[in-house]
Design a protein around this motif. Structure first.
Motif, mmCIF file in Angstrom:
data_model
loop_
_atom_site.group_PDB
_atom_site.id
_atom_site.type_symbol
_atom_site.label_atom_id
_atom_site.label_comp_id
_atom_site.label_asym_id
_atom_site.label_seq_id
_atom_site.Cartn_x
_atom_site.Cartn_y
_atom_site.Cartn_z
ATOM 1 N N ASN A 124 45.005 39.520 44.845
ATOM 2 C CA ASN A 124 43.824 38.941 44.198
ATOM 3 C C ASN A 124 43.375 39.775 43.002
ATOM 4 O O ASN A 124 42.741 39.264 42.088
ATOM 5 C CB ASN A 124 42.671 38.855 45.205
ATOM 6 C CG ASN A 124 41.402 38.347 44.586
ATOM 7 O OD1 ASN A 124 41.331 37.212 44.120
ATOM 8 N ND2 ASN A 124 40.388 39.201 44.540
ATOM 9 N N LEU A 177 42.034 39.893 37.572
ATOM 10 C CA LEU A 177 41.918 39.122 38.803
ATOM 11 C C LEU A 177 42.894 37.964 38.777
ATOM 12 O O LEU A 177 43.305 37.499 37.710
ATOM 13 C CB LEU A 177 40.482 38.602 38.970
ATOM 14 C CG LEU A 177 39.401 39.682 38.999
ATOM 15 C CD1 LEU A 177 38.020 39.047 39.079
ATOM 16 C CD2 LEU A 177 39.629 40.640 40.159
ATOM 17 N N GLU A 179 42.566 34.820 39.239
ATOM 18 C CA GLU A 179 42.153 33.628 38.480
ATOM 19 C C GLU A 179 42.341 33.846 36.973
ATOM 20 O O GLU A 179 42.676 32.913 36.238
ATOM 21 C CB GLU A 179 40.697 33.269 38.816
ATOM 22 C CG GLU A 179 39.677 34.310 38.433
ATOM 23 C CD GLU A 179 38.604 34.512 39.506
ATOM 24 O OE1 GLU A 179 38.900 34.388 40.700
ATOM 25 O OE2 GLU A 179 37.460 34.815 39.116
ATOM 26 N N GLU A 180 42.159 35.098 36.520
ATOM 27 C CA GLU A 180 42.326 35.399 35.095
ATOM 28 C C GLU A 180 43.812 35.375 34.721
ATOM 29 O O GLU A 180 44.198 34.888 33.658
ATOM 30 C CB GLU A 180 41.722 36.778 34.793
ATOM 31 C CG GLU A 180 40.220 36.818 35.017
ATOM 32 C CD GLU A 180 39.650 38.229 35.042
ATOM 33 O OE1 GLU A 180 40.389 39.189 35.353
ATOM 34 O OE2 GLU A 180 38.445 38.360 34.761
#
Lengths: 187, 194
Positions: A124, A177, A179-180
Motif C-alpha cells: 500500500n 501510495l 493509489e498514487e
C-alpha cells in the motif's frame, strides 16, 4: 527462487560472490557518504555482506539486488527493498558507482523496484529515505512521483574514522501510495 | 553506564517507577480501554486476563542491554496508577523514542506532559543522547500537543504508515503517523532559559 527484474537498460538480479570485486570498486567515499554503508569496504566485508544476502530464505522480506548493466553485464550498483507485510509497506534504497552516475540508472532501477513492490507484493505504501545533502537521490524520488514527507533531524550517526568524518545526518523521507502509483499507470 | 541510574523519577505530582505485579489489574483496566488501544500500536484489544502479568514479567526480565526503560505513572497524592511511559534507546545513533499512555479517566490534567517532560530530562541526563523523538497517530492530536509541550518540534507525517487492525472491533485502518523530536542542543538551551 530467483527474482530478476529487467528494465530497458538494466537487470536487477541476485548478487553473487563474483560481484565482490566490482562492489568494492563501486564503494568509493563519494558513494559511501551518501548511503549507510561501511567505509572503507574491504574485499572481506563485501564478501561477508554478499554471503549474508545469499543465505536469506526464499520468503525473505529483505531483498537485495545487484544492478547489472545489460549492454556490458557490468555490476554498477546495488538496490534493495525491505518489506513489512503486516503493514503493507516497504522501504527501498539504491546506490551506484560514481562512474555510472548521470545516466538515469538510479531512476530506472528505483522505478522498477517500486513497480515490483506494488505489482508483486500487494503493498500500500513504498517509501525511501535519503541523506538531505544528497540532492541527486531526492531528485530520483521526485521523478518517481514520490511525495516528500519530512526530515528526521539528526536521525542517524555516522562515524568514519579514516575520513575523519563524524556527523549526525538529517534523513529525508519520501513515499508513494498505491493509489498514487496506480494513477501514474493510467494517466 | 547504567548501574546507578535511578528508576524512580519524581515530578511535581507524579512518581515514575518500575511497574510491579500489583499494577496488573490497573494496567488491564486502563490499557483495556478502546480509546487507549486505538491510539497506540502494540496494546492488544481486548486486554485479556494474564496479559498484564506477562507484560510486567517481560519488563522485569530485561537487562540494561535491552536499552528499553518502562515506567508506571503513579499519582503521588493518592498512589493512583495513571498510565505508563517508556524510553527506547538506540545507542548507535544516540537517539531514543519515548512513548506513553494515560488511562481515560485521567485525561485532561496534563499528566502525560508532566511524565513525558520528566522522561526527556531523565533520558538526556542519564544517557548519551543527541535526539529524543516520539510518534503519534494523526487522529490523536492531543498526543502531538503533549510532545510539543514537552519541548519537541513537529517534524512531519508518514502517510498510511501502519495498518492498525483490531479484529475484535472490526477495526482496520491505515493510520498516518506524525513525528516530533527534540535535539540535545534544544533541550540544553530550554533548560538554560528556564
Amino acid at each position: 527462487m530467483m527474482t530478476i527484474i529487467e528494465t530497458e537498460r538494466l537487470r536487477l538480479r541476485p548478487v553473487t560472490l563474483e560481484d565482490a570485486p566490482a562492489m568494492q570498486a563501486c564503494a568509493t567515499w563519494d558513494v559511501a557518504r551518501t548511503v549507510t554503508m561501511r567505509y572503507p569496504l574491504t574485499r572481506k566485508m563485501a564478501e561477508a555482506f554478499i554471503a549474508s544476502i545469499i543465505v536469506r530464505p526464499a520468503d525473505t522480506t529483505d531483498h537485495f539486488f545487484a544492478i547489472e548493466r545489460q549492454s556490458d553485464r557490468r555490476f554498477i550498483g546495488g538496490c534493495g527493498m525491505e518489506r513489512d507485510p503486516s503493514n503493507r509497506c516497504a522501504e527501498f534504497g539504491y546506490w551506484l558507482g560514481v562512474e555510472y552516475w548521470g545516466n538515469g540508472y538510479a531512476t530506472e532501477a528505483a522505478q522498477a523496484l517500486v513497480d515490483w513492490g506494488f505489482n508483486h507484493h500487494n503493498l500500500n505504501r513504498i517509501a525511501a529515505v535519503y541523506y538531505t545533502h544528497n540532492h541527486a537521490s531526492r531528485r530520483v524520488m521526485d521523478k518517481l512521483g514520490m511525495t516528500f514527507e519530512y526530515v528526521q533531524r539528526q536521525a542517524i550517526y555516522r562515524d568514519v574514522p579514516v575520513q575523519n568524518y563524524r556527523a549526525f545526518i538529517d534523513i529525508g523521507m519520501c513515499s508513494i501510495l498505491r493509489e498514487e502509483w496506480e494513477a501514474r499507470q493510467n494517466p | 553506564m547504567s548501574t546507578k541510574i535511578s528508576h524512580r523519577i519524581q515530578t511535581e505530582r507524579l512518581l515514575l517507577r518500575l511497574p510491579q505485579m500489583r499494577d496488573a489489574p490497573d494496567i488491564q483496566r486502563y490499557a483495556g480501554a478502546w480509546e487507549v488501544a486505538v491510539n497506540t500500536l502494540n496494546i492488544p484489544h481486548p486486554y485479556e486476563d494474564g496479559m498484564a502479568q506477562q507484560f510486567i514479567e517481560r519488563v522485569e526480565a530485561r537487562d540494561e542491554n535491552s536499552n528499553q526503560y518502562t515506567f508506571a505513572i503513579i499519582r503521588q497524592s493518592d498512589q493512583q496508577f495513571l498510565g505508563m511511559v517508556g524510553l527506547g534507546i538506540t545507542p548507535r545513533h544516540e537517539h531514543a523514542e519515548i512513548g506513553y499512555w494515560i488511562g481515560v479517566p485521567f485525561w485532561g490534567n496534563g499528566y502525560a506532559t508532566e511524565a513525558a517532560r520528566a522522561l526527556v530530562d531523565w533520558g538526556f541526563n542519564n544517557f548519551t543522547l543527541n535526539r529524543i523523538h516520539a510518534s503519534y497517530f494523526t487522529h490523536n492530536p492531543a498526543s502531538r500537543r503533549v510532545m510539543e509541550k514537552s519541548g519537541m518540534t513537529f517534524e512531519g507525517i508518514r502517510r498510511q504508515y501502519y495498518l492498525r487492525e483490531i479484529p475484535s472491533r472490526d477495526y482496520r485502518e491505515y493510520v498516518d503517523v506524525g513525528s516530533c523530536s527534540i535535539l540535545h542542543s534544544e533541550w540544553q538551551s530550554g533548560r538554560e532559559t528556564s
